[in-house]
Design a protein around this motif. Structure first.
Motif, PDB file in Angstrom:
ATOM      1  N   THR A  94       0.826  -1.211   0.000  1.00 51.74           N
ATOM      2  CA  THR A  94       0.000   0.000   0.000  1.00 51.74           C
ATOM      3  C   THR A  94       0.858   1.257   0.000  1.00 51.74           C
ATOM      4  O   THR A  94       0.413   2.319  -0.405  1.00 51.74           O
ATOM      5  CB  THR A  94      -0.946   0.025   1.213  1.00 51.74           C
ATOM      6  N   VAL A 138      -0.867   7.400   3.568  1.00 44.82           N
ATOM      7  CA  VAL A 138      -2.023   6.818   2.874  1.00 44.82           C
ATOM      8  C   VAL A 138      -3.149   6.709   3.893  1.00 44.82           C
ATOM      9  O   VAL A 138      -2.929   6.241   5.032  1.00 44.82           O
ATOM     10  CB  VAL A 138      -1.699   5.421   2.289  1.00 44.82           C
ATOM     11  N   THR A 139      -4.358   7.130   3.518  1.00 43.68           N
ATOM     12  CA  THR A 139      -5.494   7.055   4.447  1.00 43.68           C
ATOM     13  C   THR A 139      -5.888   5.602   4.676  1.00 43.68           C
ATOM     14  O   THR A 139      -5.564   4.704   3.884  1.00 43.68           O
ATOM     15  CB  THR A 139      -6.702   7.815   3.882  1.00 43.68           C
ATOM     16  N   GLN A 145      -8.901   4.398   4.468  1.00 44.30           N
ATOM     17  CA  GLN A 145      -9.789   3.992   3.376  1.00 44.30           C
ATOM     18  C   GLN A 145      -8.994   3.692   2.115  1.00 44.30           C
ATOM     19  O   GLN A 145      -9.291   2.746   1.385  1.00 44.30           O
ATOM     20  CB  GLN A 145     -10.816   5.097   3.102  1.00 44.30           C
ATOM     21  N   GLY A 146      -7.954   4.499   1.853  1.00 43.16           N
ATOM     22  CA  GLY A 146      -7.148   4.280   0.655  1.00 43.16           C
ATOM     23  C   GLY A 146      -6.453   2.928   0.662  1.00 43.16           C
ATOM     24  O   GLY A 146      -6.243   2.313  -0.394  1.00 43.16           O
ATOM     25  N   ASP A 190      -9.268   0.245   0.022  1.00 38.54           N
ATOM     26  CA  ASP A 190      -9.775   0.459  -1.345  1.00 38.54           C
ATOM     27  C   ASP A 190      -8.809  -0.140  -2.368  1.00 38.54           C
ATOM     28  O   ASP A 190      -9.224  -0.734  -3.368  1.00 38.54           O
ATOM     29  CB  ASP A 190      -9.959   1.952  -1.622  1.00 38.54           C
TER      30      ASP A 190
END
Length: 648
Positions: free
Chosen positions: A519, A526-527, A529-530, A533
């Motif tokens: 990721t 990085v969030t 959710q990101g 996702d």
């Protein structure tokens, strides 16, 4: 019945005949800033190591270990030329650290350490140049003959196989330099093309060559390359190979441009990267251009006179000038301690060291090479590593001598009127760093295990049982960038601990045939959710988030491993079990939790807390690259076991 017995016998023979391989090399990495090689196997190994000269390289053999994939070469740069990994034989994998020419290390200072029976490091001391005293040139005397006309342009090298001269190679070599001495050393005009030294090479497939409409200039753009400071912004004369001059521009931080100003009839040119340089070569080669670069040497021999006797040996080439009075007939090595150059008549020479190539250059004027020049056969243990000779111009011959490591050359001296000699002897300790002239063993002590893992062996995971190329695992290094995560004792930040662990987990999975996606692959934010996702959009089969723990209130006594799940706990249990098998860390168990990344992932997922940055025990371990690598190996093995068991 008889046929069945024969088939069973043949099958049994094949089973016993096949080489047994206990384990595999699952991960390796060379850290150039530390001069350190780290490697991991999936079974116990006791490496063997040695230092081999010419070229200097550290060779590490791993008995009972296989690669299971093709070998790999990684170019490093600087004093370390490259690292190679290959299958040496059916039972042994081999790692090789090769030093750049002219560098060596003391084998007694090479440290090989087993962090565990499966995790090893090889630490090199700082490589040192082989520095030898430059002998003073042989003093010229008033009687030394001088050329009565200017030297013509450089002619191609004369090669003789008996002198171990390597065959012609399309990559120009430094000693072929023909440009004026005022030209920067980072640019060379050679007999095979133009060599431009670079601070950084670019990508070969992105090189762009474009010729102007009037055909008088050729732009060569090198994306990703950087010129040296001595060349950037310079325009230098060439006046050879249909090129008037050459211009160097650093167009941006990521693109260098070289412009050739050429004649209308110049061929198209191409650029080829070599180590630390780019070579410019005309399409079709330089042979067709030699006539336009320099006048052909005269092919007629002057009539014999009293001052220029006619040749009496059939081995001599025709004289190209009346000023040439000698023919070099042999270059011989006597008793491995003296190199003697002999001519048919009186000769004089001078010697100088080329510090860039590590060669001693002997220049002999008013001399030509015999057609059948006698030279020494250089054995593997010869004190001379390489010996080359060429006719630099019609009346000048040059001999290049490169000594083996640990060998010193004396000054060039006049042995007789027709002989020049160089004494050869081992170099003193004050002149060169410690080196060897034959392979020397490097001690490898048995592995120590600072983490005291239990003695139980870890079962290997045969890559043949992993579905190749179908399984996708997303590895999530938590936090990053503006979010450091937990901050522990001594300012240790969670994001710095877990990124190298995550990267190594991904590398091991890739090496075992499993697709792995990070990721984040460096220090950026990085969030939450990101992260999920990314995994959901990619259709990942597994999601593994890696973190380090912390506790407030100065409670440094709290240490240990925690693994979390949401829903199905099988993946968490498998990874947890593999970590405890190989690392003796306090166990705080497998726990259910509603972490965002677990409850929003659409595939089996887990979150691993690899230890407490605030814990007095864990903090010291998490700072250690060896421990982090062992943790990565254990997590990866848990993932592979899960994939294998559930046929993902």
């Amino acid at each position: 019945m008889r046929l069945k017995w024969l088939l069973l016998s043949c099958f049994s023979f094949l089973l016993f005949a096949l080489p047994a391989q206990a384990g595999k090399l699952v991960f390796w990495r060379f850290e150039s800033t530390q001069n350190r090689l780290t490697f991991t196997t999936d079974d116990r190994v006791q490496p063997r190591a040695q230092l081999i000269p010419n070229p200097t390289r550290i060779v590490i053999d791993l008995p009972g270990i296989g690669l299971g994939r093709p070998g790999v070469n990684q170019t490093i740069g600087g004093a370390i030329r490259e690292v190679r990994v290959a299958q040496f034989n059916a039972q042994t994998a081999r790692l090789v650290i090769e030093l750049a020419p002219g560098y060596t290390v003391d084998p007694k200072q090479v440290r090989i350490r087993g962090l565990s029976p499966t995790q090893w490091t090889v630490e090199l001391p700082t490589p040192e140049r082989v520095v030898q005293q430059s002998p003073p040139p042989f003093p010229s005397t008033p009687s030394t003959p001088q050329s009565s006309f200017p030297d013509p342009p450089t002619s191609p090298s004369y090669s003789n196989s008996s002198l171990n001269d390597p065959p012609s190679d399309p990559t120009p070599t430094p000693e072929d330099n023909t440009q004026p001495s005022s030209t920067p050393s980072d640019f060379q005009v050679t007999r095979n093309g133009l060599v431009v030294r670079l601070d950084r090479n670019g990508e070969a497939r992105k090189i762009q060559v474009k010729r102007s409409r009037d055909r008088k200039s050729i732009n060569i753009d090198l994306p990703g390359a950087r010129l040296t400071s001595s060349l950037a912004g310079q325009t230098l004369p060439v006046n050879q190979y249909t090129i008037g001059d050459i211009k160097f521009e650093q167009k941006s931080n990521s693109t260098a441009r070289i412009t050739l100003n050429v004649s209308d009839d110049s061929p198209e040119w191409q650029a080829i990267y070599t180590q630390g340089a780019v070579v410019l070569i005309p399409k079709g080669g330089l042979n067709n251009l030699m006539g336009s670069s320099s006048p052909p040497p005269t092919s007629t021999s002057p009539a014999p006179t009293s001052s220029s006797p006619a040749p009496t040996s059939s081995s001599r080439p025709p004289r190209s000038s009346s000023s040439v009075s000698s023919t070099i007939e042999s270059v011989q090595l006597f008793n491995n301690n003296q190199l003697v150059i002999e001519a048919d008549q009186g000769i004089r020479g001078s010697g100088n060291w080329n510090s860039r190539t590590g060669e001693y250059e002997i220049r002999i004027v008013n001399a030509q090479l015999a057609t059948r020049l006698r030279g020494p056969r250089l054995s593997r243990n010869s004190p001379i590593y390489q010996l080359r000779i060429r006719q630099e111009s019609p009346n000048t011959a040059v001999i290049f001598v490169k000594p083996a490591l640990g060998i010193q050359l004396g000054a060039l001296r006049q042995l007789s009127n027709q002989q020049l000699a160089i004494d050869i002897r081992p170099a003193s300790v004050s002149q060169v760093p410690p080196s060897v002239s034959a392979p020397e063993s490097i001690p490898v002590p048995p592995p120590a295990n600072p983490y005291n893992p239990p003695p139980t062996s870890i079962p290997s995971t045969p890559s043949g049982n992993i579905p190749q190329g179908r399984t996708l695992v997303v590895i999530d290094p938590g936090h990053g960038g503006k979010d450091p995560g937990a901050i522990g004792i001594g300012g240790l930040q969670e994001k710095d601990v877990i990124l190298p662990i995550s990267q190594e987990v991904a590398a091991i999975l890739q090496q075992q045939g499993v697709q792995a996606m990070l990721t984040r692959n460096s220090d950026y934010f990085v969030t939450l959710q990101g992260r999920t996702d990314m995994a959901n959009r990619a259709g990942a089969d597994l999601f593994v988030s890696i973190h380090a723990n912390a506790v407030a209130g100065g409670r440094s006594n709290i240490n240990g491993l925690e693994v979390y799940y949401f829903g199905n706990r099988t993946l968490a249990d498998t990874i947890h079990r593999n970590i405890l098998r190989s690392i003796n860390i306090s166990d705080r168990g497998v726990r259910a939790a509603r972490f965002y990344v677990l409850r929003t992932a659409r595939m089996p997922s887990t979150l691993v807390e690899v230890g407490f940055v605030t814990g007095s025990i864990d903090n010291a371990y998490l700072r250690d690259p060896g421990f982090r690598s062992q943790m990565a190996q254990a997590i990866a093995r848990g993932i592979l076991e899960y994939i294998q068991r559930y046929k993902l």
